[in-house]
Motif scaffolding. Structure first.
Motif, PDB file in Angstrom:
ATOM      1  N   ARG A 131       0.848  -1.184   0.000  1.00  0.00           N
ATOM      2  CA  ARG A 131       0.000   0.000   0.000  1.00  0.00           C
ATOM      3  C   ARG A 131       0.887   1.239   0.000  1.00  0.00           C
ATOM      4  O   ARG A 131       1.848   1.343   0.730  1.00  0.00           O
ATOM      5  N   ARG A 132       0.542   2.212  -0.844  1.00  0.00           N
ATOM      6  CA  ARG A 132       1.252   3.480  -0.895  1.00  0.00           C
ATOM      7  C   ARG A 132       0.417   4.479  -1.685  1.00  0.00           C
ATOM      8  O   ARG A 132      -0.499   4.079  -2.406  1.00  0.00           O
ATOM      9  N   PRO A 133       0.697   5.778  -1.569  1.00  0.00           N
ATOM     10  CA  PRO A 133      -0.043   6.738  -2.383  1.00  0.00           C
ATOM     11  C   PRO A 133       0.112   6.399  -3.855  1.00  0.00           C
ATOM     12  O   PRO A 133       1.170   5.957  -4.306  1.00  0.00           O
ATOM     13  N   SER A 134      -0.944   6.578  -4.611  1.00  0.00           N
ATOM     14  CA  SER A 134      -0.911   6.237  -6.027  1.00  0.00           C
ATOM     15  C   SER A 134       0.005   7.180  -6.781  1.00  0.00           C
ATOM     16  O   SER A 134      -0.138   8.394  -6.729  1.00  0.00           O
ATOM     17  N   LEU A 173       2.276  15.414   5.951  1.00  0.00           N
ATOM     18  CA  LEU A 173       1.685  14.153   5.500  1.00  0.00           C
ATOM     19  C   LEU A 173       2.094  13.002   6.417  1.00  0.00           C
ATOM     20  O   LEU A 173       1.357  12.039   6.575  1.00  0.00           O
ATOM     21  N   THR A 174       3.289  13.109   6.998  1.00  0.00           N
ATOM     22  CA  THR A 174       3.760  12.187   8.031  1.00  0.00           C
ATOM     23  C   THR A 174       4.534  13.026   9.048  1.00  0.00           C
ATOM     24  O   THR A 174       4.731  14.230   8.859  1.00  0.00           O
ATOM     25  N   ASP A 204       4.744   9.327   2.579  1.00  0.00           N
ATOM     26  CA  ASP A 204       3.919   8.366   3.305  1.00  0.00           C
ATOM     27  C   ASP A 204       4.856   7.391   3.985  1.00  0.00           C
ATOM     28  O   ASP A 204       5.991   7.181   3.541  1.00  0.00           O
ATOM     29  N   TYR A 205       4.422   6.791   5.065  1.00  0.00           N
ATOM     30  CA  TYR A 205       5.257   5.822   5.760  1.00  0.00           C
ATOM     31  C   TYR A 205       5.489   4.604   4.863  1.00  0.00           C
ATOM     32  O   TYR A 205       4.570   4.095   4.230  1.00  0.00           O
ATOM     33  N   GLY A 206       6.733   4.174   4.807  1.00  0.00           N
ATOM     34  CA  GLY A 206       7.070   3.009   4.005  1.00  0.00           C
ATOM     35  C   GLY A 206       7.696   3.339   2.668  1.00  0.00           C
ATOM     36  O   GLY A 206       8.053   2.430   1.926  1.00  0.00           O
ATOM     37  N   ILE A 207       7.856   4.617   2.336  1.00  0.00           N
ATOM     38  CA  ILE A 207       8.414   5.005   1.042  1.00  0.00           C
ATOM     39  C   ILE A 207       9.776   5.655   1.224  1.00  0.00           C
ATOM     40  O   ILE A 207       9.896   6.716   1.852  1.00  0.00           O
ATOM     41  N   THR A 208      10.802   5.014   0.707  1.00  0.00           N
ATOM     42  CA  THR A 208      12.139   5.597   0.617  1.00  0.00           C
ATOM     43  C   THR A 208      12.435   5.811  -0.854  1.00  0.00           C
ATOM     44  O   THR A 208      12.316   4.886  -1.656  1.00  0.00           O
ATOM     45  N   SER A 228      12.155   4.184  -6.101  1.00  0.00           N
ATOM     46  CA  SER A 228      11.672   4.116  -4.721  1.00  0.00           C
ATOM     47  C   SER A 228      11.504   2.681  -4.292  1.00  0.00           C
ATOM     48  O   SER A 228      11.324   1.775  -5.112  1.00  0.00           O
ATOM     49  N   GLY A 229      11.584   2.481  -2.987  1.00  0.00           N
ATOM     50  CA  GLY A 229      11.410   1.151  -2.421  1.00  0.00           C
ATOM     51  C   GLY A 229      10.717   1.235  -1.079  1.00  0.00           C
ATOM     52  O   GLY A 229      10.436   2.325  -0.568  1.00  0.00           O
ATOM     53  N   TYR A 230      10.455   0.086  -0.489  1.00  0.00           N
ATOM     54  CA  TYR A 230       9.791   0.010   0.801  1.00  0.00           C
ATOM     55  C   TYR A 230      10.808   0.273   1.904  1.00  0.00           C
ATOM     56  O   TYR A 230      11.867  -0.358   1.967  1.00  0.00           O
ATOM     57  N   SER A 231      10.498   1.226   2.788  1.00  0.00           N
ATOM     58  CA  SER A 231      11.446   1.630   3.828  1.00  0.00           C
ATOM     59  C   SER A 231      11.877   0.469   4.719  1.00  0.00           C
ATOM     60  O   SER A 231      13.006   0.454   5.223  1.00  0.00           O
ATOM     61  N   GLY A 232      11.002  -0.497   4.926  1.00  0.00           N
ATOM     62  CA  GLY A 232      11.359  -1.625   5.768  1.00  0.00           C
ATOM     63  C   GLY A 232      12.372  -2.561   5.139  1.00  0.00           C
ATOM     64  O   GLY A 232      13.001  -3.365   5.837  1.00  0.00           O
ATOM     65  N   ALA A 233      12.553  -2.461   3.818  1.00  0.00           N
ATOM     66  CA  ALA A 233      13.480  -3.358   3.124  1.00  0.00           C
ATOM     67  C   ALA A 233      14.642  -2.625   2.470  1.00  0.00           C
ATOM     68  O   ALA A 233      15.593  -3.259   2.028  1.00  0.00           O
ATOM     69  N   MET A 234      14.577  -1.296   2.400  1.00  0.00           N
ATOM     70  CA  MET A 234      15.594  -0.533   1.692  1.00  0.00           C
ATOM     71  C   MET A 234      15.945   0.732   2.475  1.00  0.00           C
ATOM     72  O   MET A 234      15.099   1.589   2.694  1.00  0.00           O
TER      73      MET A 234
END
Length: 271
Positions: A131-134, A173-174, A204-208, A228-234
């Motif tokens: 899930r992330r902003p479109s 936004l965060t 948004d949370y989770g976006i690097t 861009s990638g998921y903050s929890g993995a990158m």
């Protein structure tokens, strides 16, 4: 929302009725797909009578539909966006670069330009499932909250950057979104020095995300390219270490197409 030039900046040929119609088309969105006349008038800052005249015209042209007292967009509106898509050679020039980058690194990649206070996505490709902003083509987000926007802002002349800062809306936004103008100035100074921007959980949370400029033939920034990638993995450091060089190479290839298609540069330039 459509940004109209100030009264003293408008050319003598400025057509107010056309500006009103475009503002109405832009006021529709996911959260307000259908609106009454009074709702539309309030959102675009028009009198009900002026909004009604514009809506009647747009309805007659096939851009707006009406069900009882509520108005909605019609599919014909898409023809306006598709005209840009094809004239900017998005499918021919931009999309292949994004697909190639994502096929190598995964995640997502986009090209955006600056429109007023927001970045406007003009090309996007993704393999992300989270899930992330479109980030679909046509999406707009506050420039200061994105690496794409920070790169473009860093390429602005000082007077235009100051104008942006004066009009910036400090919307958090965060908890990591930059809302302080002095802090943003410092960030932009760093981006200018290193020629790239990294953001973590700002949109948004989770976006690097990592972005680099796409430069025109005169060396000035006309748009930005990101990955861009998921903050929890990158992590941000890993994103820079693994992807900065190939991202710059992709941006350089896009810039090289300006030699063959000069109009492409003029079309996507945020000026």
């Amino acid at each position: 929302m459509l940004q109209k030039p100030d009264q003293d900046e408008r050319p003598p040929e400025f057509v107010e009725a056309l500006a009103k119609g475009l503002s109405i088309l832009e006021c529709f969105g996911a959260d307000n797909a259908e609106m009454t006349l009074s709702e539309i008038a309030r959102r675009v800052g028009l009198s009900p009578a002026a909004a009604r005249r514009s809506l009647i015209t747009l309805k007659a042209l096939g851009f707006v539909g009406q069900t009882e007292k509520r108005f909605h967009l019609r599919p014909k509106v898409m023809s306006l966006g598709s005209a840009f898509y094809f004239s900017a050679r998005v499918d021919e020039v931009l999309q292949p670069e994004l697909r190639n980058f994502v096929s190598t690194f995964g995640d997502a990649s986009s090209v955006a330009t600056l429109v007023g206070q927001k970045v406007l996505y003009i090309a996007h490709y993704s393999e992300q499932r989270a899930r992330r902003p479109s980030a679909v083509v046509g999406a707009r987000y506050p420039a200061q909250a994105t690496s794409l926007g920070q790169v473009i802002l860093a390429g602005l002349p000082e007077d235009r950057l100051e104008a942006f800062l004066q009009n910036m809306e400090p919307v958090a936004l965060t908890q990591r979104t930059i809302v302080d103008k002095d802090e943003l100035r410092e960030v932009i100074a760093n981006v200018r020095a290193q020629h790239y921007a990294v953001t973590v959980d700002q949109l948004d949370y989770g976006i690097t995300a990592l972005s680099v400029p796409i430069r025109g033939r005169d060396g000035q920034t006309v748009a930005a390219l990101n990955t861009s990638g998921y903050s929890g993995a990158m992590t941000a450091d890993r994103l820079v270490e693994e992807r900065l060089l190939p991202l710059r190479q992709a941006a350089a290839r896009i810039a090289q197409t300006f030699q063959r298609y000069p109009v492409l540069e003029r079309i996507i330039d945020h000026d």
